[in-house]
Scaffold this active site. Structure first.
Site, short mmCIF file in Angstrom:
data_model
loop_
_atom_site.label_atom_id
_atom_site.label_comp_id
_atom_site.label_asym_id
_atom_site.label_seq_id
_atom_site.Cartn_x
_atom_site.Cartn_y
_atom_site.Cartn_z
N ASN A 41 0.80 -1.13 -0.18
CA ASN A 41 -0.19 -0.02 -0.07
C ASN A 41 0.82 1.23 -0.02
O ASN A 41 2.05 1.04 0.21
CB ASN A 41 -0.99 0.00 1.28
CG ASN A 41 -0.31 -0.11 2.49
OD1 ASN A 41 0.54 1.09 2.83
ND2 ASN A 41 -0.16 -1.11 3.21
N ASP B 172 -3.55 -6.97 5.44
CA ASP B 172 -4.47 -7.94 6.14
C ASP B 172 -4.05 -9.31 5.51
O ASP B 172 -4.27 -10.32 6.10
CB ASP B 172 -5.99 -7.55 6.08
CG ASP B 172 -6.03 -6.26 6.98
OD1 ASP B 172 -5.59 -5.95 7.96
OD2 ASP B 172 -7.03 -5.42 6.38
N LYS C 150 10.79 -14.92 -11.41
CA LYS C 150 9.69 -14.19 -11.87
C LYS C 150 8.79 -14.84 -12.63
O LYS C 150 8.63 -15.59 -13.53
CB LYS C 150 10.75 -13.02 -12.66
CG LYS C 150 9.75 -11.84 -13.38
CD LYS C 150 10.40 -11.12 -14.39
CE LYS C 150 9.54 -10.07 -14.98
NZ LYS C 150 10.25 -9.15 -15.88
N PHE D 78 -4.58 2.95 14.85
CA PHE D 78 -5.04 3.66 13.73
C PHE D 78 -6.05 3.16 12.83
O PHE D 78 -5.92 1.93 12.87
CB PHE D 78 -3.83 4.36 13.06
CG PHE D 78 -3.16 5.68 13.41
CD1 PHE D 78 -3.39 6.77 12.57
CD2 PHE D 78 -2.73 5.75 14.60
CE1 PHE D 78 -2.85 8.16 13.11
CE2 PHE D 78 -2.05 7.04 14.92
CZ PHE D 78 -2.14 7.98 14.22
N LYS E 296 -13.46 -0.29 15.89
CA LYS E 296 -12.02 -0.77 16.00
C LYS E 296 -11.64 -0.69 17.46
O LYS E 296 -10.93 -1.36 17.90
CB LYS E 296 -11.21 -0.18 15.06
CG LYS E 296 -9.81 -0.89 14.80
CD LYS E 296 -9.28 -0.20 13.58
CE LYS E 296 -7.89 -0.80 13.36
NZ LYS E 296 -7.07 -0.23 11.99
N LYS F 33 -10.44 -4.19 19.16
CA LYS F 33 -8.73 -4.26 19.53
C LYS F 33 -8.38 -3.99 20.67
O LYS F 33 -7.14 -4.30 21.07
CB LYS F 33 -8.05 -3.34 18.37
CG LYS F 33 -8.55 -3.28 16.99
CD LYS F 33 -8.27 -4.54 16.31
CE LYS F 33 -8.73 -4.25 14.81
NZ LYS F 33 -8.46 -5.44 13.80
#
Length: 408
Positions: free
Chosen positions: A220, A289, A299, A335, A349, A353
């Site tokens: 990301n 995740d 490759k 976060f 959350k 958590k």
């Protein structure tokens, strides 16, 4: 990482009302003191300067005055009514930086001599003294210089070791003025109230990369800037900081213990090993995740392939797993990077958590989220307190979150 965010984790601005005095000695590196002055002025701190006679051969007092330094001292004896200028920094300043410091100045400081304005001011200063030498490697390695340097460190002064490289005289070795980021941060720390002294803080930051084949990975756009802001802010305030860093995350000062990892499994293992001895965990990392089932070390070749299907397997939920193992005296900040329903998702959350606080933000906008120097956040804690903050620098977000934690 976008240009705006390259040094965003160092751009602290909460020093209005703090005061610094800078000493500049006769070295080719004296011109770099102007860049340091600019950076300290950007923090909001008032800054004065004293130049030795030798420094004035390399750079003029007017250069510092033009950048807003006040007062600016040069000679030993005052001009006008300021007859106690040798005492002024000790009366008003929170820290005193000498950069560059020459061999002659190190000798004066070590022996307690006071035969110029700078050495008088340093001798009369009872606060934190930060010293950053710069000189030829042969001068630096001379036993007399090393004895003086050791004596200054034994006295508890903040000693910023010179760097290595090629000098103006073309000699190569140790003696270059240290990196300006390092000098800046050690001086800023000397000016900062140490309200987190004795605390052990772990910060996870940046992305993870989940390898698929020999050249491709799942990841990301996280830059790690938000986490780096927390790591630096906690260190500035006196904490011992461990940073678990994903790939391509920002530079951190050497006193922050850095644990570089690549994938989510590595990040979990590093965080789990550290967590039992931490007081606070701040989980800013954008952890994948899921991981693709690996193709292998080779490759993947697309020849003859019209479509491609990749299976993914779940990674360990680091925040939830360590939140479940949290002791009563440990605190966790998580976060939540969201694209919608920010309040609902963040509060959910927080509960799932077992966190003490959740900081939620909407990603995908220029002013918030990944690769941005600023953030706009919604904050919720386990007591039911919630706040929504406008766009502000990520350094300010980190500082305010730490303030909040200290009050919980």
């Amino acid at each position: 990482m976008s240009p705006a965010s390259v040094n965003a984790h160092l751009a602290f601005t909460g020093y209005l009302g703090r005061r610094l005095h800078m000493g500049v000695c006769g070295s080719v590196a004296a011109y770099k003191a102007l860049d340091l002055l600019r950076r300290f002025k950007d923090t909001g701190a008032d800054t004065g300067v004293t130049l030795t006679d030798s420094a004035c051969q390399f750079i003029t007092p007017l250069s510092f005055e033009a950048l807003g330094a006040s007062p600016v001292y040069t000679g030993m004896y005052p001009v006008g009514d300021d007859v106690f200028g040798h005492l002024t920094p000790g009366d008003a300043c929170h820290a005193f930086l000498i950069a560059p410091a020459t061999a002659a100045t190190l000798a004066r400081l070590a022996c307690g001599l006071a035969d110029d304005m700078l050495s008088c001011q340093a001798l009369a200063f009872e606060g934190p003294l930060v010293i950053a030498p710069a000189m030829n490697p042969r001068m630096w390695n001379n036993p007399a210089t090393q004895e003086n340097w050791a004596r200054l460190k034994q006295r508890g002064h903040v000693a910023v070791e010179p760097g290595c490289g090629r000098m103006a005289c073309m000699d190569v070795g140790q003696g270059r003025l240290a990196d300006l980021d390092t000098i800046f941060l050690y001086t800023l720390r000397a000016m900062t109230p140490q309200d987190m002294t004795g605390q052990q803080v772990m910060v996870t930051l940046g992305p993870t990369r989940e390898q698929w084949d020999g050249v491709r990975f799942w990841s990301n756009p996280s830059s790690g800037v938000m986490g780096a802001c927390f790591a630096v802010a906690a260190w500035l305030r006196g904490a011992q900081v461990h940073a678990v860093c994903g790939p391509a995350t920002p530079w951190l000062p050497a006193d922050i213990t850095r644990h570089d990892v690549t994938g989510a499994a590595q990040m979990y293992q590093a965080a789990a090993d550290l967590w039992p001895r931490m007081d606070t965990g701040i989980f800013t990392a954008a952890v994948a995740d899921f991981s693709p089932e690996p193709f292998g070390a080779e490759k993947f070749k697309k020849s003859g392939t019209e479509t491609l299907s990749i299976r993914f397997t779940p990674n360990t939920d680091i925040l939830k797993t360590l939140g479940t193992a949290k002791r009563e005296n440990q605190r966790i900040v998580g976060f939540a990077a969201e694209t919608g329903n920010l309040h609902e998702n963040a509060v959910g959350k927080l509960r799932r958590k077992n966190a003490d606080m959740i900081v939620g933000n909407i990603v995908g906008t220029p002013e918030s989220g990944f690769q941005s120097a600023t953030n706009k956040v919604f904050v919720a804690d386990k007591t039911g307190r919630t706040e929504e903050w406008p766009v502000q620098p990520k350094t300010e977000v980190a500082w305010r979150i730490l303030d909040w934690l200290l009050q919980m």
